[in-house]
Write a protein that holds these residues in place. Sequence first.
Motif, mmCIF file in Angstrom:
data_model
loop_
_atom_site.group_PDB
_atom_site.id
_atom_site.type_symbol
_atom_site.label_atom_id
_atom_site.label_comp_id
_atom_site.label_asym_id
_atom_site.label_seq_id
_atom_site.Cartn_x
_atom_site.Cartn_y
_atom_site.Cartn_z
ATOM 1 N N UNK A 53 45.524 53.977 36.692
ATOM 2 C CA UNK A 53 44.381 53.314 36.077
ATOM 3 C C UNK A 53 44.809 52.067 35.305
ATOM 4 N N UNK A 54 45.881 52.172 34.538
ATOM 5 C CA UNK A 54 46.352 51.002 33.790
ATOM 6 C C UNK A 54 46.847 49.912 34.727
ATOM 7 N N UNK A 55 47.470 50.291 35.825
ATOM 8 C CA UNK A 55 47.905 49.290 36.796
ATOM 9 C C UNK A 55 46.706 48.567 37.397
ATOM 10 N N UNK A 56 45.679 49.324 37.787
ATOM 11 C CA UNK A 56 44.465 48.712 38.342
ATOM 12 C C UNK A 56 43.816 47.784 37.316
ATOM 13 N N UNK A 57 43.774 48.220 36.068
ATOM 14 C CA UNK A 57 43.205 47.377 35.010
ATOM 15 C C UNK A 57 44.021 46.109 34.838
ATOM 16 N N UNK A 58 45.342 46.250 34.806
ATOM 17 C CA UNK A 58 46.201 45.083 34.614
ATOM 18 C C UNK A 58 46.005 44.063 35.733
ATOM 19 N N UNK A 59 45.947 44.548 36.965
ATOM 20 C CA UNK A 59 45.782 43.639 38.102
ATOM 21 C C UNK A 59 44.400 42.988 38.124
ATOM 22 N N UNK A 60 43.381 43.726 37.679
ATOM 23 C CA UNK A 60 42.018 43.189 37.679
ATOM 24 C C UNK A 60 41.740 42.299 36.473
ATOM 25 N N UNK A 61 42.510 42.465 35.406
ATOM 26 C CA UNK A 61 42.248 41.773 34.142
ATOM 27 C C UNK A 61 42.008 40.287 34.224
ATOM 28 N N UNK A 62 42.881 39.535 34.891
ATOM 29 C CA UNK A 62 42.658 38.087 34.941
ATOM 30 C C UNK A 62 41.357 37.689 35.644
ATOM 31 N N UNK A 63 40.814 38.566 36.475
ATOM 32 C CA UNK A 63 39.572 38.254 37.191
ATOM 33 C C UNK A 63 38.325 38.740 36.461
ATOM 34 N N UNK B 87 48.102 39.395 28.804
ATOM 35 C CA UNK B 87 49.181 40.338 28.512
ATOM 36 C C UNK B 87 49.033 40.925 27.111
ATOM 37 N N UNK B 88 48.677 40.098 26.153
ATOM 38 C CA UNK B 88 48.481 40.576 24.783
ATOM 39 C C UNK B 88 47.266 41.509 24.703
ATOM 40 N N UNK B 89 46.163 41.141 25.369
ATOM 41 C CA UNK B 89 44.975 41.987 25.379
ATOM 42 C C UNK B 89 45.270 43.329 26.057
ATOM 43 N N UNK B 90 45.993 43.269 27.160
ATOM 44 C CA UNK B 90 46.337 44.491 27.877
ATOM 45 C C UNK B 90 47.230 45.391 27.022
ATOM 46 N N UNK B 91 48.215 44.808 26.369
ATOM 47 C CA UNK B 91 49.110 45.593 25.501
ATOM 48 C C UNK B 91 48.326 46.275 24.384
ATOM 49 N N UNK B 92 47.394 45.552 23.793
ATOM 50 C CA UNK B 92 46.571 46.132 22.733
ATOM 51 C C UNK B 92 45.709 47.270 23.281
ATOM 52 N N UNK B 93 45.154 47.071 24.462
ATOM 53 C CA UNK B 93 44.349 48.114 25.105
ATOM 54 C C UNK B 93 45.212 49.341 25.391
#
Length: 170
Positions: free
Chosen positions: A42-52, A7-13
């Motif tokens: 795009x941000x939603x797809x990134x957020x959902x893929x992030x943990x993987x 969540x922190x990495x995504x927020x920074x991105x």
Amino acid sequence: MTDPIWNAEFSACFDGCARGMRFTAYLLCGDWHEAEDLMQAAFLKLYLAGPRLARREGLEPYLRRIVVRTFLAERRRVRWRRERVTDAPPELPQDAVISEDKLVLWQALGTVPPRQRAVLVLRYWNDLSVEETAAALKCSTGNVKSQASRGLAALRQILGADFADLRLEV
């Protein structure tokens, strides 16, 4: 359960990339509302893929790839919805100060086929190399070069003599 580190990495991105991705999306589609939709998707797809994701560094190129692919997929899905050239300039954000030459260039860019437009935006707006553009579009470097060449030729033909000094190198 959400991962607080992700969540922190995504927020920074998001904080670092949102504005640039929105403008890239606008250059691709020519409409601020559609650009917002592309960026959000795009941000939603990134957020959902992030943990993987195996590697989380270099999220910006990955996000740019998602924006371009989402744009191209939408254009393939909705073939009947073609862009039309109008006399009115595209709507701009209220805080934007844009030269008339840029407006004319953006309108002309909107008439170039989507794949060529994607190559031109990635190569000349996002300043990606041929190899980086090919990786973003999952195609060969030769394809990028030919699409860029065709797109630039189309822009020069559309813009005519008023923009004869348009010198973008392939």
